[in-house]
Write an enzyme that holds these catalytic residues in place. Structure first.
Site, mmCIF file in Angstrom:
data_model
loop_
_atom_site.group_PDB
_atom_site.id
_atom_site.type_symbol
_atom_site.label_atom_id
_atom_site.label_comp_id
_atom_site.label_asym_id
_atom_site.label_seq_id
_atom_site.Cartn_x
_atom_site.Cartn_y
_atom_site.Cartn_z
ATOM 1 N N ASP A 194 14.981 0.642 0.346
ATOM 2 C CA ASP A 194 15.692 0.469 1.615
ATOM 3 C C ASP A 194 16.771 -0.601 1.421
ATOM 4 O OD1 ASP A 194 16.405 0.456 4.285
ATOM 5 O OD2 ASP A 194 14.630 -0.598 4.978
ATOM 6 N N LYS A 246 0.820 -1.191 0.000
ATOM 7 C CA LYS A 246 0.000 0.000 0.000
ATOM 8 C C LYS A 246 0.861 1.249 0.000
ATOM 9 C CE LYS A 246 -2.968 -2.559 3.156
ATOM 10 N NZ LYS A 246 -2.146 -3.290 4.132
ATOM 11 N N GLY A 247 2.162 1.068 0.224
ATOM 12 C CA GLY A 247 3.039 2.203 0.482
ATOM 13 C C GLY A 247 3.111 3.242 -0.620
ATOM 14 N N ASP A 249 7.271 3.147 -2.622
ATOM 15 C CA ASP A 249 7.424 4.282 -1.725
ATOM 16 C C ASP A 249 8.885 4.554 -1.397
ATOM 17 O OD1 ASP A 249 7.644 1.921 -0.259
ATOM 18 O OD2 ASP A 249 6.201 2.500 1.282
ATOM 19 N N LYS A 298 16.837 5.350 0.785
ATOM 20 C CA LYS A 298 17.685 5.495 1.977
ATOM 21 C C LYS A 298 19.140 5.362 1.586
ATOM 22 C CE LYS A 298 14.523 3.953 5.502
ATOM 23 N NZ LYS A 298 14.203 2.969 6.543
HETATM 24 P P1 IMP Z 1 13.290 -2.984 0.944
HETATM 25 O O1 IMP Z 1 12.757 -4.244 0.324
HETATM 26 O O2 IMP Z 1 14.102 -3.255 2.162
HETATM 27 O O3 IMP Z 1 13.968 -2.064 -0.036
HETATM 28 O O4 IMP Z 1 12.075 -2.209 1.580
HETATM 29 C C1 IMP Z 1 11.082 -1.713 0.844
HETATM 30 C C2 IMP Z 1 9.783 -1.715 1.632
HETATM 31 O O5 IMP Z 1 9.976 -1.665 3.048
HETATM 32 C C3 IMP Z 1 9.059 -0.467 1.258
HETATM 33 O O6 IMP Z 1 8.178 -0.709 0.195
HETATM 34 C C4 IMP Z 1 8.359 -0.078 2.526
HETATM 35 O O7 IMP Z 1 7.070 -0.637 2.542
HETATM 36 C C5 IMP Z 1 9.150 -0.671 3.645
HETATM 37 N N1 IMP Z 1 10.019 0.354 4.304
HETATM 38 C C6 IMP Z 1 11.346 0.495 4.185
HETATM 39 N N2 IMP Z 1 11.802 1.531 4.916
HETATM 40 C C7 IMP Z 1 10.719 2.062 5.500
HETATM 41 C C8 IMP Z 1 10.529 3.194 6.381
HETATM 42 O O8 IMP Z 1 11.460 3.936 6.763
HETATM 43 N N3 IMP Z 1 9.250 3.431 6.765
HETATM 44 C C9 IMP Z 1 8.200 2.673 6.376
HETATM 45 N N4 IMP Z 1 8.326 1.624 5.554
HETATM 46 C C10 IMP Z 1 9.580 1.321 5.114
HETATM 47 MG MG MG Z 2 5.266 -0.917 3.970
#
Ligand code: IMP
Ligand code: MG
Length: 182
Positions: A102, A42-43, A99, A130
């Site tokens: 990370d 949903k982000g 969104d 990030k």
């Molecule tokens: P990744 O797979 O670690 O790159 O993370 C991506 C997903 O983790 C994003 O689509 C977000 O839903 C969630 N996420 C990562 N960092 C944050 C944050 O600081 N706040 C809220 N959700 C986050």
């Molecule tokens: Mg999320």
């Protein structure tokens, strides 16, 4: 809800100005026709709604539900596809919207799946990235803002399902984190 915010990182006005620029870049970069935008729910919902209304061209929309955080403030490391079906992407130019970038696992896993399903090209676009090492080799083609390695909420991003409707990106108070979004 506003009382749970320690600090506003990016306010509404700055987000709007940045979206104007990103939309113009997308409009410039994609050939007419064949563009399929996939929104990661949903982000990316709030970001996508505001961004796409600035892109004056024919496109189609699909949404995908994936999960990686399971409610905490640290990525779980596993990307789950939660939908029963997957959109038809064969031969399409896909623009994937999320969104935040990370660890990179989500964008990497979804982009891989799109290629496996026959997408002709996969481009990625995130509101936030990030500044931290990625667990997977992945980059966003369009990035709204680069932020430090801290947990943020608002403008679509949640903590335990809440705060998505804040119109800005901000940092929670320690108290709100400890209360667990209650
Ligand atoms: P990744 O797979 O670690 O790159 O993370 C991506 C997903 O983790 C994003 O689509 C977000 O839903 C969630 N996420 C990562 N960092 C944050 C944050 O600081 N706040 C809220 N959700 C986050
Ligand atoms: Mg999320």
């Amino acid at each position: 809800m506003r009382g749970d915010i320690e600090r506003i990182l990016i306010d509404e006005e700055i987000i709007e100005k940045r979206l104007d620029v990103m939309a113009a870049e997308i409009e410039r970069d994609f050939p007419q026709g064949n563009l399929l935008v996939i929104i990661l729910l949903k982000g990316a919902l709030v970001f996508a709604a505001d961004l796409l209304r600035r892109v004056p061209r024919q496109l189609e929309l699909e949404c995908l539900n994936v999960s990686s955080y399971h409610g905490g403030t640290e990525s779980s490391g596993v990307v789950n596809f939660l939908d029963r079906s997957f959109p038809e992407v064969r031969g399409r130019h896909v623009l994937l919207l999320d969104d935040i970038l990370d660890t990179g696992r989500t964008l990497h896993a979804v982009a891989e799946r799109l290629r496996t399903e026959g997408a002709e090209a996969v481009h990625t676009c995130v509101l936030l990235a990030k500044e931290r090492p990625r667990e997977e080799e992945v980059n966003a083609d369009y990035t709204g803002f680069v932020i430090g390695d801290e947990f943020v909420v608002g403008y679509g991003l949640d903590y335990q399902g809440r705060y998505r409707n804040l119109p800005f990106v901000g940092v929670l108070t320690l108290d709100a984190i400890e209360r667990g979004g209650a």
